[in-house]
Scaffold this motif. Structure first.
Motif, short mmCIF file in Angstrom:
data_model
loop_
_atom_site.label_atom_id
_atom_site.label_comp_id
_atom_site.label_asym_id
_atom_site.label_seq_id
_atom_site.Cartn_x
_atom_site.Cartn_y
_atom_site.Cartn_z
N GLU A 84 0.86 -1.18 0.00
CA GLU A 84 0.00 0.00 0.00
C GLU A 84 0.89 1.23 0.00
O GLU A 84 1.87 1.30 0.76
N VAL A 85 0.57 2.20 -0.83
CA VAL A 85 1.33 3.44 -0.91
C VAL A 85 0.92 4.30 0.30
O VAL A 85 -0.25 4.64 0.44
N ILE A 86 1.88 4.61 1.17
CA ILE A 86 1.55 5.40 2.37
C ILE A 86 2.09 6.82 2.29
O ILE A 86 1.69 7.68 3.08
N ALA A 87 3.01 7.10 1.36
CA ALA A 87 3.52 8.46 1.16
C ALA A 87 4.17 8.55 -0.20
O ALA A 87 4.71 7.57 -0.71
N ILE A 88 4.10 9.75 -0.79
CA ILE A 88 4.71 10.01 -2.10
C ILE A 88 5.50 11.31 -2.02
O ILE A 88 5.02 12.29 -1.46
N GLU A 89 6.70 11.30 -2.58
CA GLU A 89 7.53 12.50 -2.64
C GLU A 89 8.07 12.64 -4.06
O GLU A 89 8.60 11.68 -4.62
N LYS A 90 7.90 13.83 -4.63
CA LYS A 90 8.43 14.11 -5.97
C LYS A 90 9.48 15.20 -5.84
O LYS A 90 9.25 16.21 -5.20
N ASN A 91 10.66 14.96 -6.47
CA ASN A 91 11.73 15.94 -6.40
C ASN A 91 12.70 15.73 -7.56
O ASN A 91 13.21 14.63 -7.75
N LEU A 92 12.94 16.78 -8.35
CA LEU A 92 13.90 16.76 -9.44
C LEU A 92 13.68 15.60 -10.41
O LEU A 92 14.63 14.95 -10.85
N GLY A 93 12.44 15.31 -10.71
CA GLY A 93 12.12 14.25 -11.67
C GLY A 93 12.15 12.86 -11.08
O GLY A 93 11.93 11.88 -11.78
N MET A 94 12.42 12.77 -9.79
CA MET A 94 12.44 11.48 -9.11
C MET A 94 11.16 11.31 -8.29
O MET A 94 10.60 12.28 -7.78
N LEU A 95 10.72 10.09 -8.18
CA LEU A 95 9.52 9.76 -7.44
C LEU A 95 9.89 8.77 -6.34
O LEU A 95 10.50 7.73 -6.62
N LYS A 96 9.58 9.11 -5.09
CA LYS A 96 9.83 8.21 -3.97
C LYS A 96 8.48 7.77 -3.43
O LYS A 96 7.65 8.60 -3.06
N LEU A 97 8.30 6.46 -3.39
CA LEU A 97 7.06 5.89 -2.87
C LEU A 97 7.36 5.12 -1.60
O LEU A 97 8.19 4.21 -1.60
N ASP A 98 6.69 5.49 -0.50
CA ASP A 98 6.80 4.72 0.73
C ASP A 98 5.73 3.64 0.65
O ASP A 98 4.54 3.95 0.57
N LEU A 99 6.18 2.39 0.64
CA LEU A 99 5.27 1.27 0.44
C LEU A 99 5.27 0.36 1.67
O LEU A 99 6.31 -0.06 2.14
N GLU A 100 4.07 0.09 2.19
CA GLU A 100 3.92 -0.80 3.33
C GLU A 100 3.40 -2.15 2.83
O GLU A 100 2.42 -2.20 2.09
N ARG A 101 4.04 -3.21 3.25
CA ARG A 101 3.70 -4.56 2.79
C ARG A 101 2.32 -4.94 3.31
O ARG A 101 1.99 -4.71 4.46
N ILE A 102 1.53 -5.55 2.43
CA ILE A 102 0.20 -6.04 2.79
C ILE A 102 0.27 -7.56 2.85
O ILE A 102 0.69 -8.21 1.90
N TYR A 103 -0.13 -8.11 3.99
CA TYR A 103 -0.17 -9.56 4.15
C TYR A 103 -1.61 -10.03 4.18
O TYR A 103 -2.47 -9.35 4.72
N ASP A 104 -1.86 -11.18 3.59
CA ASP A 104 -3.22 -11.73 3.59
C ASP A 104 -3.57 -12.37 4.90
O ASP A 104 -2.80 -12.85 5.61
#
Length: 104
Positions: A84-104
């Protein structure tokens, strides 16, 4: 002017040196996975009500290589694992996605 040099340095070195080819929701692209930064960033918030540590990563990629728009709260797949995407940061053409693992 300085932004241009920084952007060129990122393009030339960072993603070429540390990246790997991944499958991002069925799209092949180059990205950097960083599990340690995720753990540092979410250290205090890194456990749920049962005291279990949450797993995740920070995924860094070139914004122009991702042909879809990703939003916070959206579920994505990285190399066959669901996050699940929990945060997004855009800077100088770069994209940082903070991703939290989802377990069933």
């Amino acid at each position: 002017m300085l932004k241009k040099y920084i952007r060129n340095d990122i393009e030339r070195n960072h993603l070429n040196e540390f990246s790997e080819t991944i499958s991002f929701s069925g799209i092949k692209l180059r990205a950097v996975k960083n599990y340690q930064k995720f753990n540092k960033k979410y250290r205090n918030k890194n456990s749920d009500e049962n005291g279990l540590l949450k797993a995740g990563m920070i995924l860094t990629l070139r914004e122009k290589e991702l042909p879809i728009v990703v939003e916070v709260g959206e579920k994505v797949e990285v190399d066959g694992l669901e996050y699940e995407v929990i945060a997004i940061e855009k800077n100088l053409g770069m994209l940082k996605l903070d991703l939290e693992r989802i377990y069933d």
